[in-house]
Scaffold this active site. Structure first.
Site, PDB file in Angstrom:
ATOM      1  N   HIS A 222      44.384  43.592  36.541  1.00  0.00           N
ATOM      2  CA  HIS A 222      44.522  43.404  35.097  1.00  0.00           C
ATOM      3  C   HIS A 222      45.826  42.697  34.722  1.00  0.00           C
ATOM      4  O   HIS A 222      45.790  41.704  33.993  1.00  0.00           O
ATOM      5  CB  HIS A 222      44.329  44.683  34.298  1.00  0.00           C
ATOM      6  CG  HIS A 222      44.398  44.379  32.846  1.00  0.00           C
ATOM      7  ND1 HIS A 222      43.370  43.774  32.170  1.00  0.00           N
ATOM      8  CD2 HIS A 222      45.409  44.463  31.964  1.00  0.00           C
ATOM      9  CE1 HIS A 222      43.735  43.526  30.936  1.00  0.00           C
ATOM     10  NE2 HIS A 222      44.965  43.937  30.773  1.00  0.00           N
ATOM     11  N   TYR A 226      47.246  38.893  32.610  1.00  0.00           N
ATOM     12  CA  TYR A 226      48.371  38.644  31.699  1.00  0.00           C
ATOM     13  C   TYR A 226      49.405  37.723  32.317  1.00  0.00           C
ATOM     14  O   TYR A 226      50.135  37.032  31.603  1.00  0.00           O
ATOM     15  CB  TYR A 226      48.957  39.964  31.182  1.00  0.00           C
ATOM     16  CG  TYR A 226      48.116  40.423  30.021  1.00  0.00           C
ATOM     17  CD1 TYR A 226      48.375  39.942  28.742  1.00  0.00           C
ATOM     18  CD2 TYR A 226      47.002  41.221  30.216  1.00  0.00           C
ATOM     19  CE1 TYR A 226      47.561  40.272  27.684  1.00  0.00           C
ATOM     20  CE2 TYR A 226      46.173  41.559  29.163  1.00  0.00           C
ATOM     21  CZ  TYR A 226      46.460  41.074  27.894  1.00  0.00           C
ATOM     22  OH  TYR A 226      45.654  41.372  26.848  1.00  0.00           O
ATOM     23  N   HIS A 373      32.890  35.786  29.475  1.00  0.00           N
ATOM     24  CA  HIS A 373      34.126  36.275  28.859  1.00  0.00           C
ATOM     25  C   HIS A 373      35.360  35.599  29.455  1.00  0.00           C
ATOM     26  O   HIS A 373      36.197  35.058  28.735  1.00  0.00           O
ATOM     27  CB  HIS A 373      34.228  37.798  29.012  1.00  0.00           C
ATOM     28  CG  HIS A 373      35.604  38.333  28.793  1.00  0.00           C
ATOM     29  ND1 HIS A 373      36.176  38.428  27.532  1.00  0.00           N
ATOM     30  CD2 HIS A 373      36.551  38.776  29.651  1.00  0.00           C
ATOM     31  CE1 HIS A 373      37.395  38.907  27.643  1.00  0.00           C
ATOM     32  NE2 HIS A 373      37.653  39.116  28.920  1.00  0.00           N
ATOM     33  N   PHE A 374      35.472  35.633  30.776  1.00  0.00           N
ATOM     34  CA  PHE A 374      36.764  35.131  31.290  1.00  0.00           C
ATOM     35  C   PHE A 374      36.820  33.604  31.375  1.00  0.00           C
ATOM     36  O   PHE A 374      37.876  33.056  31.591  1.00  0.00           O
ATOM     37  CB  PHE A 374      37.208  35.829  32.579  1.00  0.00           C
ATOM     38  CG  PHE A 374      36.316  35.707  33.756  1.00  0.00           C
ATOM     39  CD1 PHE A 374      36.120  34.512  34.393  1.00  0.00           C
ATOM     40  CD2 PHE A 374      35.692  36.845  34.264  1.00  0.00           C
ATOM     41  CE1 PHE A 374      35.302  34.419  35.489  1.00  0.00           C
ATOM     42  CE2 PHE A 374      34.871  36.764  35.369  1.00  0.00           C
ATOM     43  CZ  PHE A 374      34.664  35.534  35.987  1.00  0.00           C
ATOM     44  N   HIS A 375      35.677  32.928  31.174  1.00  0.00           N
ATOM     45  CA  HIS A 375      35.822  31.481  30.997  1.00  0.00           C
ATOM     46  C   HIS A 375      36.343  31.144  29.600  1.00  0.00           C
ATOM     47  O   HIS A 375      36.895  30.062  29.392  1.00  0.00           O
ATOM     48  CB  HIS A 375      34.511  30.746  31.294  1.00  0.00           C
ATOM     49  CG  HIS A 375      34.269  30.589  32.769  1.00  0.00           C
ATOM     50  ND1 HIS A 375      33.669  31.559  33.519  1.00  0.00           N
ATOM     51  CD2 HIS A 375      34.605  29.595  33.639  1.00  0.00           C
ATOM     52  CE1 HIS A 375      33.625  31.168  34.783  1.00  0.00           C
ATOM     53  NE2 HIS A 375      34.191  29.995  34.886  1.00  0.00           N
ATOM     54  N   ARG A 438      25.983  38.528  37.469  1.00  0.00           N
ATOM     55  CA  ARG A 438      26.940  37.526  37.926  1.00  0.00           C
ATOM     56  C   ARG A 438      26.878  37.481  39.453  1.00  0.00           C
ATOM     57  O   ARG A 438      26.220  38.313  40.073  1.00  0.00           O
ATOM     58  CB  ARG A 438      28.350  37.863  37.441  1.00  0.00           C
ATOM     59  CG  ARG A 438      28.943  39.121  38.039  1.00  0.00           C
ATOM     60  CD  ARG A 438      30.310  39.432  37.462  1.00  0.00           C
ATOM     61  NE  ARG A 438      31.352  38.574  38.008  1.00  0.00           N
ATOM     62  CZ  ARG A 438      32.637  38.941  38.112  1.00  0.00           C
ATOM     63  NH1 ARG A 438      33.026  40.140  37.712  1.00  0.00           N
ATOM     64  NH2 ARG A 438      33.531  38.106  38.597  1.00  0.00           N
ATOM     65  N   ARG A 439      27.570  36.514  40.025  1.00  0.00           N
ATOM     66  CA  ARG A 439      27.689  36.405  41.473  1.00  0.00           C
ATOM     67  C   ARG A 439      26.345  36.433  42.188  1.00  0.00           C
ATOM     68  O   ARG A 439      26.174  37.136  43.182  1.00  0.00           O
ATOM     69  CB  ARG A 439      28.560  37.545  42.010  1.00  0.00           C
ATOM     70  CG  ARG A 439      29.988  37.475  41.504  1.00  0.00           C
ATOM     71  CD  ARG A 439      30.839  38.588  42.035  1.00  0.00           C
ATOM     72  NE  ARG A 439      32.241  38.200  42.017  1.00  0.00           N
ATOM     73  CZ  ARG A 439      33.246  39.006  42.327  1.00  0.00           C
ATOM     74  NH1 ARG A 439      32.996  40.239  42.684  1.00  0.00           N
ATOM     75  NH2 ARG A 439      34.485  38.574  42.310  1.00  0.00           N
TER      76      ARG A 439
HETATM   77  C1  HEM Z   1      34.226  22.761  35.685  1.00  0.00           C
HETATM   78  C2  HEM Z   1      34.504  23.866  35.057  1.00  0.00           C
HETATM   79  C3  HEM Z   1      33.894  25.185  35.439  1.00  0.00           C
HETATM   80  C4  HEM Z   1      32.594  25.501  35.725  1.00  0.00           C
HETATM   81  C5  HEM Z   1      31.381  24.576  35.708  1.00  0.00           C
HETATM   82  C6  HEM Z   1      32.563  26.903  36.075  1.00  0.00           C
HETATM   83  C7  HEM Z   1      31.412  27.614  36.417  1.00  0.00           C
HETATM   84  C8  HEM Z   1      31.387  28.906  36.891  1.00  0.00           C
HETATM   85  C9  HEM Z   1      30.207  29.687  37.167  1.00  0.00           C
HETATM   86  C10 HEM Z   1      28.781  29.217  36.971  1.00  0.00           C
HETATM   87  C11 HEM Z   1      30.618  30.888  37.632  1.00  0.00           C
HETATM   88  C12 HEM Z   1      29.763  32.110  37.954  1.00  0.00           C
HETATM   89  C13 HEM Z   1      29.039  32.113  39.169  1.00  0.00           C
HETATM   90  C14 HEM Z   1      28.378  33.443  39.446  1.00  0.00           C
HETATM   91  O1  HEM Z   1      28.867  34.522  39.109  1.00  0.00           O
HETATM   92  O2  HEM Z   1      27.314  33.361  40.082  1.00  0.00           O
HETATM   93  C15 HEM Z   1      32.041  30.871  37.671  1.00  0.00           C
HETATM   94  C16 HEM Z   1      32.826  31.908  38.115  1.00  0.00           C
HETATM   95  C17 HEM Z   1      34.197  31.955  38.006  1.00  0.00           C
HETATM   96  N1  HEM Z   1      35.015  31.002  37.423  1.00  0.00           N
HETATM   97 FE1  HEM Z   1      34.417  29.200  36.711  1.00  0.00          FE
HETATM   98  N2  HEM Z   1      33.826  27.404  35.992  1.00  0.00           N
HETATM   99  C18 HEM Z   1      34.677  26.393  35.600  1.00  0.00           C
HETATM  100  C19 HEM Z   1      36.034  26.467  35.378  1.00  0.00           C
HETATM  101  C20 HEM Z   1      36.800  27.586  35.650  1.00  0.00           C
HETATM  102  C21 HEM Z   1      38.211  27.695  35.392  1.00  0.00           C
HETATM  103  C22 HEM Z   1      39.076  26.606  34.768  1.00  0.00           C
HETATM  104  C23 HEM Z   1      38.589  28.925  35.828  1.00  0.00           C
HETATM  105  C24 HEM Z   1      39.942  29.590  35.810  1.00  0.00           C
HETATM  106  C25 HEM Z   1      41.081  29.009  35.602  1.00  0.00           C
HETATM  107  C26 HEM Z   1      37.426  29.573  36.383  1.00  0.00           C
HETATM  108  C27 HEM Z   1      37.418  30.821  36.959  1.00  0.00           C
HETATM  109  C28 HEM Z   1      36.305  31.450  37.472  1.00  0.00           C
HETATM  110  C29 HEM Z   1      36.338  32.736  38.133  1.00  0.00           C
HETATM  111  C30 HEM Z   1      37.558  33.607  38.379  1.00  0.00           C
HETATM  112  C31 HEM Z   1      35.013  33.048  38.471  1.00  0.00           C
HETATM  113  C32 HEM Z   1      34.514  34.319  39.146  1.00  0.00           C
HETATM  114  C33 HEM Z   1      34.286  34.144  40.585  1.00  0.00           C
HETATM  115  C34 HEM Z   1      33.709  35.400  41.178  1.00  0.00           C
HETATM  116  O3  HEM Z   1      32.863  36.050  40.545  1.00  0.00           O
HETATM  117  O4  HEM Z   1      34.142  35.746  42.281  1.00  0.00           O
HETATM  118  N3  HEM Z   1      36.362  28.744  36.247  1.00  0.00           N
HETATM  119  N4  HEM Z   1      32.499  29.661  37.190  1.00  0.00           N
HETATM  120 CU   LIG Z   2      41.598  44.013  32.541  1.00  0.00          CU
END
Ligand code: HEM
Ligand SMILES: [Cu+2]
Length: 552
Positions: A222, A226, A373-375, A438-439
């Site tokens: 968490h 921040y 949410h976190f996006h 997710r995932r």
């Molecule tokens: C081109 C831009 C982006 C696209 C298309 C994108 C797309 C996605 C998608 C589809 C997932 C979920 C996949 C799943 O749970 O099956 C994901 C997970 C995630 N994304 Fe992005 N995202 C983008 C940019 C970013 C940025 C800028 C950040 C952070 C600075 C970010 C951080 C994350 C994180 C932390 C996860 C979780 C990974 C996990 O569950 O282990 N993403 N993203």
């Molecule tokens: Cu938190």
């Protein structure tokens, strides 16, 4: 070296080295993101034995861990050099040592992810087990970041010694607070990685206590969010007011909000574990209460920012409740990008209230709502603010000009990201409410009707993700242009001044020992009894699980 650079060119080089890694990671991470949305739309199958989890690990590690950490440390170094004055050769040498530790660590970890040996996602939850070198690489990243943190502390202390009795530069103070938060948070990660995970992945111990490992992870996880956010707040509180030609609403209020963020963001990891068996509901309840206290500094921040906008708007002749809106410099990418980030953050914050509420959490837990949410928060509020910072900081410290053309591309970049994120995050939130996990790669779950209803949203998600990918490409193009090709010249390094009528800054804010002590007291209060519980009632541990044939 360029004489018109806004900070000592040697410090600028150190910052730029961090930015190179950050933007390479942005490019690769966004490529992984594009693959994910395409896979989840059902239109793409990954070739050559690449697995969905492997791609998702690349995405999470490169964007959430590498892009953020490298950008943040580069940004803090530059703002501190600007406001306190340049680093000594000794300080800078330690900065480089930290940088190389982090960079070598990233290279090691990335290698093992690409080899398919470490598809454990960026949260590396046990009992999924990666190759030991994955964890060792990440340890190097963390230790390197600590070294950088100590450089920041040292520079701040030196300024105080040389300017006794004066209020320290606000940006340097905020950099110090950010790194304090990071160090305190990392204690949890370091404990589980060094004491539990590495010995277990090396085969020195057969099993791992999953609950303790996850709890230590979220003690870190968490405040990690921040750690991403506070540098964006540095830009919102101090840089944006100057960009719009206004003043900082109040230095004291800004410092107080940073103090509160530290106090309330460390002892709250259980809000990520609301559905975790093995934690007594009372302690979850207590940590949820502490979580909701973070509303206070958040609303303080929102108030201060919009007060700044309004004061500036009125100076320019605006009247009425929202007259200031028309007076803002919408054509200035240095303002527009972080401003859109702020709007996304308001939406993300509202969703966060849902996540943190025990009952509502049951609905959204582990669905793609959470990813939506976190996006909004890290993927938009933080990322867009960092982009907005990059537009001016890169040319400013390298002695180049932010040309009108790059400014225009910056505006287009912001629109691409905004449109893409509205689609992608909107689709994620909605599908999540219908239960889409997710995932997970694409599946029709044997034709189950409820799950077929997710598919239109997954297609919308892919449309949004494609816009985002284009936005990321454009951002990388702008970065390269500003770093290497923009014409030589001067670009402002905007550091806001405080409003004349603002309150004086109480000296107690500078008492770091006090804040760290209160933080530890809160941590002990929130975690001691649950930990005793977990240790006394420990289940048998788990062996490691891996998808690599031949390794257990
Ligand atoms: C081109 C831009 C982006 C696209 C298309 C994108 C797309 C996605 C998608 C589809 C997932 C979920 C996949 C799943 O749970 O099956 C994901 C997970 C995630 N994304 Fe992005 N995202 C983008 C940019 C970013 C940025 C800028 C950040 C952070 C600075 C970010 C951080 C994350 C994180 C932390 C996860 C979780 C990974 C996990 O569950 O282990 N993403 N993203
Ligand atoms: Cu938190």
């Amino acid at each position: 070296m360029n004489p018109v650079a806004s900070i000592n060119p040697k410090d600028a080089k150190l910052t730029m080295a961090h930015f190179y890694v950050a933007f390479i990671s942005l490019f690769l991470g966004a490529t992984a993101g594009l693959l994910q949305v395409l896979v989840r739309s059902g239109k793409l199958t990954l070739p050559a034995g690449i697995t969905y989890y492997q791609v998702l690990t690349v995405h999470g590690v490169l964007l959430a861990l590498v892009f953020t950490t490298f950008f943040i440390i580069g940004f803090i170094f530059a703002t501190q050099s600007k406001t306190c004055g340049s680093y000594t050769d000794g300080e800078r040498r330690w900065g480089w040592i930290g940088y190389w530790m982090m960079t070598i660590g990233v290279a090691i970890t990335a290698t093992f992810i690409l080899l398919g040996e470490s598809s454990v996602l960026y949260t590396m939850y046990a009992p999924m087990m990666a190759h030991p070198m994955h964890y060792i690489g990440l340890t190097l990243v963390v230790v390197g970041s600590w070294v950088c943190g100590f450089v920041v502390f040292h520079r701040h202390a030196r300024w105080r010694k040389e300017n006794r009795g004066q209020v320290t530069p606000l940006l340097s103070y905020m950099g110090v607070m950010t790194m304090i938060m990071w160090l305190v948070a990392c204690l949890g990660l370091a404990t589980t990685v060094l004491v539990q995970i590495i010995p277990w992945s090396l085969g020195l111990v057969p099993t791992i206590d999953v609950l303790i490992s996850r709890t230590l992870f979220w003690y870190f996880g968490h405040p990690l969010v921040y750690f991403w956010l506070l540098p964006a707040y540095m830009a919102w509180y101090v840089v944006v007011p100057k960009v719009i030609g206004g003043k900082i609403f109040s230095d004291a209020l800004a410092r107080l909000s940073f103090v509160l963020f530290i106090l309330f963001s460390i002892p709250v990891g259980f809000h990520h574990q609301l559905l975790e068996p093995g934690i007594d509901p009372f302690w979850k309840y207590l940590q949820v209460v502490l979580t909701f206290l973070v509303v206070i500094p958040s609303l303080m921040t929102a108030f201060a920012l919009f007060a700044t906008f309004e004061m500036r708007g009125r100076e320019l002749g605006a009247t009425g409740l929202l007259g200031w809106w028309k007076k803002m410099p919408w054509k200035d990418a240095r303002f527009f990008a972080p401003f859109m980030g702020m709007l996304f953050f308001a939406a993300g914050g509202a969703g966060g209230l849902v996540n943190a509420s025990h009952q509502l959490n049951q609905v959204v837990h582990n669905t793609i709502w959470v990813t939506g949410h976190f996006h909004l928060t890290v993927g938009s509020a933080v990322a867009m603010t960092f982009f907005g910072v990059a537009f001016w900081i890169v040319p400013s410290i390298t002695g180049r000009k932010l040309t009108p053309k790059m400014n225009k591309l910056g505006l287009i970049q912001t629109w691409l990201w905004t449109i893409g994120m509205v689609f992608m995050s909107g689709a994620m939130h909605t599908a999540g409410l219908f239960g889409a996990p997710r995932r997970s790669a694409f599946s029709t779950y044997a034709g189950n009707e409820d799950t077929l209803a997710w598919i239109p949203y997954q297609i919308a998600q892919a449309v949004g993700g494609t816009f985002l990918f284009l936005g990321a490409l454009l951002m990388v193009y702008i970065f390269i242009n500003l770093a290497f090709y923009a014409p030589k010249g001067e670009t402002e390094f905007p550091v806001g001044e405080v409003h004349d009528q603002a309150e004086k800054v109480p000296a107690v804010f500078e008492n770091f020992k006090l804040w760290v002590a209160i933080t530890f007291a809160l941590v002990l209060f929130a975690y001691t009894i649950p930990f005793i519980d977990m240790i006394q009632n420990a289940p048998p541990g788990s062996p490691g699980y891996t998808n690599v044939i031949g390794r257990q």
